[in-house]
Design a protein around this motif. Structure first.
Motif, PDB file in Angstrom:
ATOM      1  N   UNK A 162     -19.348 -39.559  13.937  1.00  0.00           N
ATOM      2  CA  UNK A 162     -18.970 -38.993  12.638  1.00  0.00           C
ATOM      3  C   UNK A 162     -20.140 -39.075  11.663  1.00  0.00           C
ATOM      4  N   UNK A 163     -20.781 -40.229  11.620  1.00  0.00           N
ATOM      5  CA  UNK A 163     -21.894 -40.420  10.678  1.00  0.00           C
ATOM      6  C   UNK A 163     -23.037 -39.461  10.993  1.00  0.00           C
ATOM      7  N   UNK A 164     -23.361 -39.323  12.271  1.00  0.00           N
ATOM      8  CA  UNK A 164     -24.459 -38.447  12.657  1.00  0.00           C
ATOM      9  C   UNK A 164     -24.181 -37.005  12.262  1.00  0.00           C
ATOM     10  N   UNK A 165     -22.980 -36.514  12.566  1.00  0.00           N
ATOM     11  CA  UNK A 165     -22.640 -35.128  12.252  1.00  0.00           C
ATOM     12  C   UNK A 165     -22.663 -34.885  10.738  1.00  0.00           C
ATOM     13  N   UNK A 166     -22.121 -35.825   9.987  1.00  0.00           N
ATOM     14  CA  UNK A 166     -22.069 -35.645   8.528  1.00  0.00           C
ATOM     15  C   UNK A 166     -23.460 -35.724   7.902  1.00  0.00           C
ATOM     16  N   UNK A 167     -24.314 -36.619   8.406  1.00  0.00           N
ATOM     17  CA  UNK A 167     -25.672 -36.707   7.876  1.00  0.00           C
ATOM     18  C   UNK A 167     -26.437 -35.412   8.134  1.00  0.00           C
ATOM     19  N   UNK A 168     -26.218 -34.813   9.298  1.00  0.00           N
ATOM     20  CA  UNK A 168     -26.863 -33.535   9.594  1.00  0.00           C
ATOM     21  C   UNK A 168     -26.351 -32.449   8.657  1.00  0.00           C
ATOM     22  N   UNK A 169     -25.057 -32.461   8.367  1.00  0.00           N
ATOM     23  CA  UNK A 169     -24.480 -31.470   7.455  1.00  0.00           C
ATOM     24  C   UNK A 169     -25.041 -31.605   6.048  1.00  0.00           C
ATOM     25  N   UNK A 170     -25.493 -32.791   5.707  1.00  0.00           N
ATOM     26  CA  UNK A 170     -26.082 -33.018   4.391  1.00  0.00           C
ATOM     27  C   UNK A 170     -27.559 -32.660   4.353  1.00  0.00           C
ATOM     28  N   UNK A 171     -28.078 -32.120   5.458  1.00  0.00           N
ATOM     29  CA  UNK A 171     -29.443 -31.607   5.461  1.00  0.00           C
ATOM     30  C   UNK A 171     -30.463 -32.471   6.156  1.00  0.00           C
ATOM     31  N   UNK A 172     -30.064 -33.632   6.638  1.00  0.00           N
ATOM     32  CA  UNK A 172     -31.010 -34.525   7.309  1.00  0.00           C
ATOM     33  C   UNK A 172     -31.202 -34.125   8.769  1.00  0.00           C
ATOM     34  N   UNK A 173     -32.357 -34.513   9.317  1.00  0.00           N
ATOM     35  CA  UNK A 173     -32.624 -34.331  10.744  1.00  0.00           C
ATOM     36  C   UNK A 173     -32.141 -35.594  11.457  1.00  0.00           C
ATOM     37  N   UNK A 174     -31.197 -35.455  12.381  1.00  0.00           N
ATOM     38  CA  UNK A 174     -30.504 -36.613  12.939  1.00  0.00           C
ATOM     39  C   UNK A 174     -30.610 -36.631  14.457  1.00  0.00           C
ATOM     40  N   UNK A 175     -30.931 -37.792  14.991  1.00  0.00           N
ATOM     41  CA  UNK A 175     -30.880 -38.023  16.430  1.00  0.00           C
ATOM     42  C   UNK A 175     -29.896 -39.156  16.694  1.00  0.00           C
ATOM     43  N   UNK A 176     -28.861 -38.875  17.464  1.00  0.00           N
ATOM     44  CA  UNK A 176     -27.896 -39.899  17.839  1.00  0.00           C
ATOM     45  C   UNK A 176     -28.256 -40.458  19.202  1.00  0.00           C
ATOM     46  N   UNK A 177     -28.247 -41.773  19.331  1.00  0.00           N
ATOM     47  CA  UNK A 177     -28.646 -42.427  20.578  1.00  0.00           C
ATOM     48  C   UNK A 177     -27.510 -43.310  21.072  1.00  0.00           C
ATOM     49  N   UNK A 178     -27.178 -43.170  22.347  1.00  0.00           N
ATOM     50  CA  UNK A 178     -26.131 -43.993  22.947  1.00  0.00           C
ATOM     51  C   UNK A 178     -26.483 -44.243  24.404  1.00  0.00           C
ATOM     52  N   UNK A 179     -26.105 -45.419  24.910  1.00  0.00           N
ATOM     53  CA  UNK A 179     -26.417 -45.767  26.298  1.00  0.00           C
ATOM     54  C   UNK A 179     -25.506 -45.061  27.288  1.00  0.00           C
ATOM     55  N   UNK A 180     -24.403 -44.513  26.811  1.00  0.00           N
ATOM     56  CA  UNK A 180     -23.444 -43.823  27.676  1.00  0.00           C
ATOM     57  C   UNK A 180     -23.875 -42.363  27.839  1.00  0.00           C
ATOM     58  N   UNK A 220     -29.247 -38.278  22.434  1.00  0.00           N
ATOM     59  CA  UNK A 220     -30.094 -38.725  23.539  1.00  0.00           C
ATOM     60  C   UNK A 220     -29.634 -40.098  24.007  1.00  0.00           C
ATOM     61  N   UNK A 221     -29.982 -40.424  25.230  1.00  0.00           N
ATOM     62  CA  UNK A 221     -29.750 -41.780  25.730  1.00  0.00           C
ATOM     63  C   UNK A 221     -31.057 -42.562  25.796  1.00  0.00           C
ATOM     64  N   UNK A 222     -32.127 -42.000  25.246  1.00  0.00           N
ATOM     65  CA  UNK A 222     -33.455 -42.626  25.264  1.00  0.00           C
ATOM     66  C   UNK A 222     -33.829 -43.050  23.851  1.00  0.00           C
ATOM     67  N   UNK A 223     -33.951 -44.351  23.625  1.00  0.00           N
ATOM     68  CA  UNK A 223     -34.237 -44.863  22.288  1.00  0.00           C
ATOM     69  C   UNK A 223     -35.576 -44.371  21.766  1.00  0.00           C
ATOM     70  N   UNK A 224     -36.502 -44.035  22.641  1.00  0.00           N
ATOM     71  CA  UNK A 224     -37.811 -43.560  22.182  1.00  0.00           C
ATOM     72  C   UNK A 224     -37.702 -42.244  21.416  1.00  0.00           C
ATOM     73  N   UNK A 225     -36.618 -41.498  21.639  1.00  0.00           N
ATOM     74  CA  UNK A 225     -36.425 -40.250  20.907  1.00  0.00           C
ATOM     75  C   UNK A 225     -36.130 -40.496  19.432  1.00  0.00           C
ATOM     76  N   UNK A 226     -35.837 -41.730  19.081  1.00  0.00           N
ATOM     77  CA  UNK A 226     -35.567 -42.075  17.683  1.00  0.00           C
ATOM     78  C   UNK A 226     -36.807 -42.595  16.965  1.00  0.00           C
ATOM     79  N   UNK A 227     -37.947 -42.602  17.656  1.00  0.00           N
ATOM     80  CA  UNK A 227     -39.148 -43.218  17.086  1.00  0.00           C
ATOM     81  C   UNK A 227     -39.646 -42.498  15.838  1.00  0.00           C
TER      82      UNK A 227
END
Length: 463
Positions: free
Chosen positions: A40-58, A93-100
């Motif tokens: 929810x947070x990721x989608x809403x932050x993107x809607x507010x104009x930010x560039x967002x990368x969501x990362x999860x191990x699943x 992404x499932x790769x934390x490096x994509x959040x660098x």
């Protein structure tokens, strides 16, 4: 918020992102943990104009989200998620490096109750921080949103200081209501920043205020405080709400013993502005993934700090809440002339609350399981939570519709107050049941309408 309103929000965010005077306020954000809170947070932050990368191990969760499909039910989220993925501002992404490349990193992982204990399980929080320490840069801000025991932020600061002392930690608790999470993210009733009392804290406050610029422009109250207070806010709020719910349920016990009506009692005391009517709905009590585990973790942490007496009242809050489930089974037995053995019982609702498919610590499923164990032929239905409920309680019998559930029933229980259940026609439903008896576990039905239609109507705390 309707889909057109969501679309307008998306369009506004896109326009803001391309305007030369406001583009600099669009930030590169990472969201670590893409469960309920994180997605929810990721989608809403993107809607507010930010560039967002969501990362999860699943990886399966990441794949679903990247396809615009949330792996849980939350109104308005699928449309928003699809819109944001299509814009390219939201990726998973499932790769934390994509959040660098991100400047602000939100930790949104779960903190469930430890098995066999009251304490919160912080392994996911620690794992998220450990992963971030591999990519965090000088000037980055790591923002905790997960609900944690007080003292956790201070420990994470020490972890960061050993690796990247030029990065800063903030604590920004979430106050989402399941079923209203998108609206609550866009229009929060308050924002809380827990930051250090120094220049880094001032910079962090400024950066977070860029993240939440729209909400602040709408006049959302902002409290800037220290780590300790910020961590306490969420658990204190949940404990207060749980106490209010258990209070009215304690009054329901007294009403049953004396012949009072707890709904009228709640209406009467709710007119007192100091008390208010919200959360004074007597019934089956609270459940879900927040209130029960948060008050237990709060008590456990108080014990560790040597101030367990300060929260001793929460033990009774928890006890009252659990007694409601037992009382509902007892009431079912009373209505069925002393025995539910072999009785066909239709349970309307499996989720812990309406507008959710969350069955964690669901009072409805707890009651259904107890009745099945005591020999009732229980059939459960729910608009959204059947799949999750069947995974958790595979021995229960689930059906897709109300009609299937109530056909031939000798007792109907309304245990989750979905609007489609509250709006059922008692005359029409009576044609399908074997015995017109209904227990209103949420005090949500018009008792007179059901009685006038020939039903035996009973509810917790009412005559």
């Amino acid at each position: 918020m309707t889909l057109p309103e969501l679309t307008n929000m998306v369009n506004l965010a896109s326009e803001t992102d391309t305007h030369p005077d406001t583009h600099r306020r669009a930030l590169r954000i990472s969201v670590i943990g893409c469960g309920y809170l994180g997605a929810v947070h990721a989608a809403c932050m993107a809607a507010l104009g930010h560039e967002v990368i969501g990362v999860d191990v699943d990886a399966r969760k990441v794949e679903a989200l990247a396809s615009g499909r949330p792996p849980f039910y939350e109104p308005e989220l699928p449309e928003l998620l699809s819109e944001m993925v299509a814009t390219g501002r939201l990726q998973f992404s499932s790769d934390i490096s994509d959040a660098a490349s991100a400047t602000v990193h939100f930790i949104c992982v779960g903190t469930p109750q430890k098995r066999g204990e009251n304490k919160a399980d912080l392994r996911a929080v620690d794992a998220a921080m450990t992963a971030l320490l591999g990519i965090v840069k000088p000037g980055d801000v790591v923002v905790g949103k997960s609900t944690v025991p007080v003292g956790t932020a201070e420990r994470l600061v020490e972890m960061m200081a050993e690796v990247e002392p030029a990065a800063t930690l903030a604590w920004n608790p979430e106050f989402l209501r399941e079923g209203h999470a998108v609206k609550d993210t866009f229009h929060p009733d308050r924002l809380v920043y827990g930051v250090p009392d120094d220049a880094a804290g001032a910079r962090t406050t400024s950066l977070l205020s860029q993240v939440y610029a729209k909400a602040l422009a709408e006049g959302t109250p902002l409290i800037v405080t220290n780590y300790t207070t910020a961590q306490l806010v969420k658990v204190a709020a949940n404990s207060f709400l749980a106490t209010k719910i258990s209070f009215i349920n304690a009054m329901a016990e007294l009403c049953e013993a004396t012949g009072g009506d707890v709904v009228q009692l709640a209406d009467a005391i709710g007119h007192d502005a100091r008390i208010g009517r919200q959360f004074l709905n007597a019934g089956l009590g609270f459940g879900g993934g927040c209130l029960p585990k948060d008050i237990r973790a709060f008590m456990a942490r108080a014990g560790e700090l040597g101030v367990d007496q300060a929260l001793a009242f929460l033990r009774e809050v928890d006890s009252i809440n659990m007694r409601r489930r037992v009382r509902m089974v007892d009431l079912a037995r009373e209505v069925c002339e002393g025995s539910i053995v072999g009785r066909r019982v239709a349970v309307l609702g499996a989720a812990f609350k309406p507008e959710s498919d969350d069955v964690r610590d669901s009072p409805a499923l707890s009651v259904a399981a107890q009745m099945a164990l005591q020999g009732a032929d229980v059939v459960v239905t729910d608009p959204k939570a059947i799949e999750n409920a069947a995974d958790k309680w595979p021995d229960l019998h689930f059906v897709d519709t109300v009609e299937e559930a109530v056909t031939g029933a000798e007792l109907v229980l309304l245990l989750t107050e979905w609007q489609q259940y509250v709006g059922l026609d008692p005359v029409e439903l009576k044609r399908r049941v074997k015995m017109p008896r209904i227990l209103d576990g949420r005090n949500a039905l018009d008792s007179e309408a059901w009685r006038s239609a020939g039903w035996t109507y009973r509810a917790l705390g009412r005559r």
